[in-house]
Motif scaffolding. Structure first.
Motif, PDB file in Angstrom:
ATOM      1  N   VAL A 258      -0.127  29.491  -3.789  1.00 52.27           N
ATOM      2  CA  VAL A 258      -0.982  30.621  -3.724  1.00 52.27           C
ATOM      3  C   VAL A 258      -1.930  30.172  -5.462  1.00 52.27           C
ATOM      4  N   GLU A 259      -1.008  29.767  -6.319  1.00 52.39           N
ATOM      5  CA  GLU A 259      -1.498  29.082  -7.511  1.00 52.39           C
ATOM      6  C   GLU A 259      -2.574  27.438  -7.362  1.00 52.39           C
ATOM      7  N   ARG A 260      -1.425  26.731  -6.670  1.00 50.91           N
ATOM      8  CA  ARG A 260      -2.341  25.652  -6.072  1.00 50.91           C
ATOM      9  C   ARG A 260      -4.154  25.615  -5.216  1.00 50.91           C
ATOM     10  N   LEU A 261      -3.952  26.767  -4.755  1.00 53.60           N
ATOM     11  CA  LEU A 261      -5.043  26.698  -3.851  1.00 53.60           C
ATOM     12  C   LEU A 261      -6.390  27.255  -3.997  1.00 53.60           C
ATOM     13  N   ILE A 262      -5.595  28.646  -5.838  1.00 54.68           N
ATOM     14  CA  ILE A 262      -6.823  28.957  -6.770  1.00 54.68           C
ATOM     15  C   ILE A 262      -7.441  27.966  -7.488  1.00 54.68           C
ATOM     16  N   HIS A 263      -6.569  26.890  -7.224  1.00 54.34           N
ATOM     17  CA  HIS A 263      -6.541  25.707  -8.302  1.00 54.34           C
ATOM     18  C   HIS A 263      -7.332  24.033  -7.343  1.00 54.34           C
ATOM     19  N   LEU A 264      -7.799  24.266  -5.626  1.00 59.43           N
ATOM     20  CA  LEU A 264      -7.958  23.557  -4.727  1.00 59.43           C
ATOM     21  C   LEU A 264      -8.578  22.408  -5.473  1.00 59.43           C
ATOM     22  N   VAL A 265     -10.338  23.037  -5.500  1.00 59.95           N
ATOM     23  CA  VAL A 265     -11.195  22.239  -6.536  1.00 59.95           C
ATOM     24  C   VAL A 265     -11.274  21.370  -7.149  1.00 59.95           C
ATOM     25  N   GLU A 266     -10.139  21.495  -8.215  1.00 61.22           N
ATOM     26  CA  GLU A 266      -9.807  21.097  -9.588  1.00 61.22           C
ATOM     27  C   GLU A 266      -8.599  19.545  -8.819  1.00 61.22           C
ATOM     28  N   ASN A 267      -7.410  20.814  -8.543  1.00 61.39           N
ATOM     29  CA  ASN A 267      -6.930  19.432  -8.146  1.00 61.39           C
ATOM     30  C   ASN A 267      -7.335  18.319  -6.991  1.00 61.39           C
ATOM     31  N   GLU A 268      -8.420  18.979  -5.818  1.00 59.72           N
ATOM     32  CA  GLU A 268      -8.767  18.031  -4.633  1.00 59.72           C
ATOM     33  C   GLU A 268      -9.890  17.206  -5.062  1.00 59.72           C
ATOM     34  N   GLY A 269     -11.118  18.430  -5.759  1.00 61.79           N
ATOM     35  CA  GLY A 269     -12.211  17.818  -6.068  1.00 61.79           C
ATOM     36  C   GLY A 269     -13.367  18.630  -5.197  1.00 61.79           C
TER      37      GLY A 269
ATOM     38  N   ALA B 298     -18.501  12.404  12.066  1.00 57.15           N
ATOM     39  CA  ALA B 298     -18.198  13.410  13.118  1.00 57.15           C
ATOM     40  C   ALA B 298     -18.771  13.747  13.675  1.00 57.15           C
ATOM     41  N   ASP B 299     -17.642  14.615  15.197  1.00 50.63           N
ATOM     42  CA  ASP B 299     -18.827  15.044  16.767  1.00 50.63           C
ATOM     43  C   ASP B 299     -19.027  16.660  15.466  1.00 50.63           C
ATOM     44  N   PRO B 300     -20.337  17.078  15.681  1.00 46.41           N
ATOM     45  CA  PRO B 300     -20.281  18.653  14.620  1.00 46.41           C
ATOM     46  C   PRO B 300     -19.311  19.663  15.497  1.00 46.41           C
ATOM     47  N   ALA B 301     -19.636  19.635  16.332  1.00 46.00           N
ATOM     48  CA  ALA B 301     -18.391  20.337  17.272  1.00 46.00           C
ATOM     49  C   ALA B 301     -16.485  20.576  16.411  1.00 46.00           C
ATOM     50  N   LEU B 302     -16.073  19.133  17.024  1.00 46.54           N
ATOM     51  CA  LEU B 302     -15.244  18.439  15.621  1.00 46.54           C
ATOM     52  C   LEU B 302     -15.106  18.955  14.450  1.00 46.54           C
ATOM     53  N   ARG B 303     -15.922  18.594  13.581  1.00 47.33           N
ATOM     54  CA  ARG B 303     -15.953  18.983  12.144  1.00 47.33           C
ATOM     55  C   ARG B 303     -15.965  21.070  11.694  1.00 47.33           C
ATOM     56  N   ASP B 304     -16.573  21.177  13.040  1.00 47.89           N
ATOM     57  CA  ASP B 304     -16.193  22.672  13.211  1.00 47.89           C
ATOM     58  C   ASP B 304     -15.134  23.500  13.337  1.00 47.89           C
ATOM     59  N   GLU B 305     -14.922  22.813  14.577  1.00 46.71           N
ATOM     60  CA  GLU B 305     -13.146  22.735  14.795  1.00 46.71           C
ATOM     61  C   GLU B 305     -11.680  22.933  13.373  1.00 46.71           C
ATOM     62  N   ILE B 306     -12.523  21.886  12.356  1.00 46.02           N
ATOM     63  CA  ILE B 306     -11.666  20.848  11.601  1.00 46.02           C
ATOM     64  C   ILE B 306     -11.894  22.771  10.248  1.00 46.02           C
ATOM     65  N   ALA B 307     -12.908  21.922   9.930  1.00 47.63           N
ATOM     66  CA  ALA B 307     -13.915  23.642   9.356  1.00 47.63           C
ATOM     67  C   ALA B 307     -11.940  24.751   9.518  1.00 47.63           C
ATOM     68  N   HIS B 308     -12.821  25.294  10.586  1.00 49.59           N
ATOM     69  CA  HIS B 308     -12.090  26.781  11.003  1.00 49.59           C
ATOM     70  C   HIS B 308     -10.234  26.580  10.852  1.00 49.59           C
ATOM     71  N   ALA B 309     -10.261  25.703  11.484  1.00 58.49           N
ATOM     72  CA  ALA B 309      -8.446  25.234  11.451  1.00 58.49           C
ATOM     73  C   ALA B 309      -7.941  25.148  10.142  1.00 58.49           C
ATOM     74  N   THR B 310      -8.428  24.338   9.638  1.00 58.43           N
ATOM     75  CA  THR B 310      -8.009  24.270   7.787  1.00 58.43           C
ATOM     76  C   THR B 310      -8.578  25.431   7.248  1.00 58.43           C
ATOM     77  N   ALA B 311      -9.341  26.062   7.411  1.00 54.91           N
ATOM     78  CA  ALA B 311      -9.282  27.448   6.535  1.00 54.91           C
ATOM     79  C   ALA B 311      -8.081  28.336   6.539  1.00 54.91           C
ATOM     80  N   ARG B 312      -8.149  28.310   8.194  1.00 56.61           N
ATOM     81  CA  ARG B 312      -7.394  30.192   8.879  1.00 56.61           C
ATOM     82  C   ARG B 312      -5.506  28.944   8.079  1.00 56.61           C
ATOM     83  N   ALA B 313      -5.267  28.386   8.281  1.00 55.79           N
ATOM     84  CA  ALA B 313      -4.288  27.208   7.650  1.00 55.79           C
ATOM     85  C   ALA B 313      -4.045  27.616   6.441  1.00 55.79           C
ATOM     86  N   LEU B 314      -4.952  28.093   5.905  1.00 54.41           N
ATOM     87  CA  LEU B 314      -4.723  28.079   4.125  1.00 54.41           C
ATOM     88  C   LEU B 314      -4.431  29.284   4.075  1.00 54.41           C
TER      89      LEU B 314
END
Length: 199
Positions: A43-54, A14-30
């Motif tokens: 909130v509990e699901r977000l705390i355990h995001l790594v266990e659930n999503e990898g 992915a274009d680095p600018a697009l990756r950066d945009e996606i990173a910021h959009a997903t972080a802000r959305a969460l």
């Protein structure tokens, strides 16, 4: 979050600018979603995001983000929590070695003294919970203080192993430096959040 089918459809890297945009959009959305919900299960699901999503999934979203940014800070918090979860004995040793030299940081981190292993797990979860439900700047400061203590402990651990294992000691010294840099990045992100300028 970007649907996996959409991600698979992206040609090549992915274009680095697009990756950066996606990173910021997903972080802000969460963060925004967690802060506007009254459902503690979210909130509990977000705390355990790594266990659930990898960890790889989370890394794919945020690992390349600027360190002093919302996605960069979230990445560092999830990695820190995962380290506590996967290697608690090492984290506990480094914490105990570092806390005597950094008592102010201990107060900021908010871990009882003397700490028990469960206290460090509770801190890691509380910091992430604070990101989503409390004062995000305070959560980042607590994580920064925790990293400073671990950095100090890693440096002491490296010194104690210098003669018996110089290669391992050098690796630990580099790790201590990296933890200190992470602490500074988290603290700076907290400062920016307070002024409303954390991107």
């Amino acid at each position: 979050m970007l649907d996996p089918r959409d991600a698979d459809a992206l040609p090549g890297e992915a274009d680095p600018a697009l990756r950066d945009e996606i990173a910021h959009a997903t972080a802000r959305a969460l963060v925004d979603r967690a802060r506007t919900t009254e459902d503690p299960a979210v909130v509990e699901r977000l705390i355990h995001l790594v266990e659930n999503e990898g960890l790889d999934t989370v890394a794919g979203l945020w690992a390349d983000a600027a360190p002093v940014s919302l996605p960069g800070a979230l990445w560092r918090l999830y990695v820190l929590r995962e380290w506590v979860r996967r290697d608690l004995p090492t984290v506990m040793l480094r914490y105990r070695l570092g806390v005597e030299a950094a008592p102010v940081q201990e107060a900021v981190a908010g871990v009882p003294s003397p700490p028990e292993p469960g206290d460090l797990r509770i801190l890691a979860d509380a910091v992430l919970s604070g990101v989503f439900t409390g004062d995000l700047a305070v959560a980042l400061e607590r994580a920064g203080a925790f990293c400073r203590i671990l950095s100090t402990g890693a440096a002491f651990d490296a010194d104690s192993r210098e003669v018996a294992d110089p290669t391992g000691a050098t690796r630990m010294t580099r790790g201590a430096s990296s933890l200190l840099r992470t602490a500074e990045e988290l603290e700076r992100a907290g400062d920016l959040w307070r002024t409303g300028s954390l991107e």
